[in-house]
Design a protein around this motif. Structure first.
Motif, PDB file in Angstrom:
ATOM      1  N   GLU A 156      56.767 135.160 -84.360  1.00 24.87           N
ATOM      2  CA  GLU A 156      56.225 135.886 -85.498  1.00 24.87           C
ATOM      3  C   GLU A 156      55.062 136.759 -85.015  1.00 24.87           C
ATOM      4  O   GLU A 156      54.604 136.640 -83.888  1.00 24.87           O
ATOM      5  N   GLU A 157      54.589 137.622 -85.885  1.00 24.59           N
ATOM      6  CA  GLU A 157      53.599 138.640 -85.516  1.00 24.59           C
ATOM      7  C   GLU A 157      52.313 138.054 -84.922  1.00 24.59           C
ATOM      8  O   GLU A 157      51.759 138.618 -83.986  1.00 24.59           O
ATOM      9  N   GLU A 158      51.844 136.941 -85.451  1.00 20.44           N
ATOM     10  CA  GLU A 158      50.595 136.358 -84.935  1.00 20.44           C
ATOM     11  C   GLU A 158      50.734 135.993 -83.450  1.00 20.44           C
ATOM     12  O   GLU A 158      49.855 136.286 -82.646  1.00 20.44           O
ATOM     13  N   ARG A 159      51.823 135.374 -83.122  1.00 15.90           N
ATOM     14  CA  ARG A 159      52.032 135.002 -81.713  1.00 15.90           C
ATOM     15  C   ARG A 159      52.416 136.212 -80.858  1.00 15.90           C
ATOM     16  O   ARG A 159      52.100 136.250 -79.673  1.00 15.90           O
ATOM     17  N   LYS A 160      53.070 137.191 -81.447  1.00 17.78           N
ATOM     18  CA  LYS A 160      53.386 138.411 -80.699  1.00 17.78           C
ATOM     19  C   LYS A 160      52.096 139.090 -80.248  1.00 17.78           C
ATOM     20  O   LYS A 160      52.027 139.643 -79.148  1.00 17.78           O
ATOM     21  N   ALA A 161      51.066 139.046 -81.090  1.00 24.09           N
ATOM     22  CA  ALA A 161      49.773 139.633 -80.723  1.00 24.09           C
ATOM     23  C   ALA A 161      49.191 138.914 -79.505  1.00 24.09           C
ATOM     24  O   ALA A 161      48.655 139.551 -78.592  1.00 24.09           O
ATOM     25  N   ILE A 162      49.317 137.597 -79.486  1.00 24.52           N
ATOM     26  CA  ILE A 162      48.835 136.820 -78.333  1.00 24.52           C
ATOM     27  C   ILE A 162      49.653 137.156 -77.096  1.00 24.52           C
ATOM     28  O   ILE A 162      49.106 137.335 -76.002  1.00 24.52           O
ATOM     29  N   ARG A 175      51.148 139.936 -76.439  1.00 28.98           N
ATOM     30  CA  ARG A 175      50.745 141.267 -75.966  1.00 28.98           C
ATOM     31  C   ARG A 175      49.503 141.167 -75.082  1.00 28.98           C
ATOM     32  O   ARG A 175      49.392 141.849 -74.060  1.00 28.98           O
ATOM     33  N   GLU A 176      48.565 140.306 -75.472  1.00 31.81           N
ATOM     34  CA  GLU A 176      47.353 140.100 -74.665  1.00 31.81           C
ATOM     35  C   GLU A 176      47.697 139.452 -73.327  1.00 31.81           C
ATOM     36  O   GLU A 176      47.156 139.838 -72.296  1.00 31.81           O
ATOM     37  N   LYS A 181      49.068 141.862 -70.739  1.00 29.45           N
ATOM     38  CA  LYS A 181      48.087 142.698 -70.066  1.00 29.45           C
ATOM     39  C   LYS A 181      47.600 142.077 -68.750  1.00 29.45           C
ATOM     40  O   LYS A 181      47.124 142.786 -67.862  1.00 29.45           O
TER      41      LYS A 181
END
Length: 142
Positions: free
Chosen positions: A128-134, A136-137, A140
């Motif tokens: 889900e989006e919350e974990r997708k944000a993590i 993405r980090e 990097k």
């Protein structure tokens, strides 16, 4: 080993898998990695028969850890990837996320940037989006 033999006689393969897994954990803690690996492999086969995906994934992860400790990085990578694939296929995303974090740490430690990127990209659509944000980090870092 006596308890394992008794359970085999009674044909309780799932219980036997648990015994092999516990014995593998014990041997790993004692530093006997080859014996632990052998016991984990036996447990894995029995968990396959029982169609217990979560336990299979845990064993695959343990085998990856042992391979890494033995310096067998290709085997470790393969086991870790199989573990993650099993968790993703099972739909257990909490465990998959935890495994992904561990595999990412392994990749960073060993300078395997392409492995780190590949596993994150492969797993990305499952979350889900919350974990997708993590994720993405994490990406990097590679």
């Amino acid at each position: 080993q006596l308890s394992a033999e008794i359970m085999r006689d009674v044909d309780r393969s799932y219980d036997l898998a648990v015994v092999y897994q516990n014995m593998g954990d014990l041997y790993r803690k004692m530093g006997n990695l080859k014996e632990a690996e052998s016991l984990f492999k036996q447990a894995f086969l029995l968990y396959q028969n029982a169609e217990d995906l979560l336990s299979q994934a845990q064993i695959q992860h343990n085998l990856g850890s042992i391979s890494a400790q033995l310096g067998e990085l290709k085997k470790a990578i393969s086991s870790y990837q199989e573990s993650l694939n099993t968790l993703l296929a099972s739909g257990n995303l909490d465990q998959a996320f935890y495994a992904l974090k561990g595999i990412g740490g392994f990749a960073l430690y060993h300078g395997l940037s392409s492995l780190g990127r590949d596993i994150i990209i492969k797993a990305f659509p499952y979350f889900e989006e919350e974990r997708k944000a993590i994720l993405r980090e994490w990406l990097k870092q590679f």
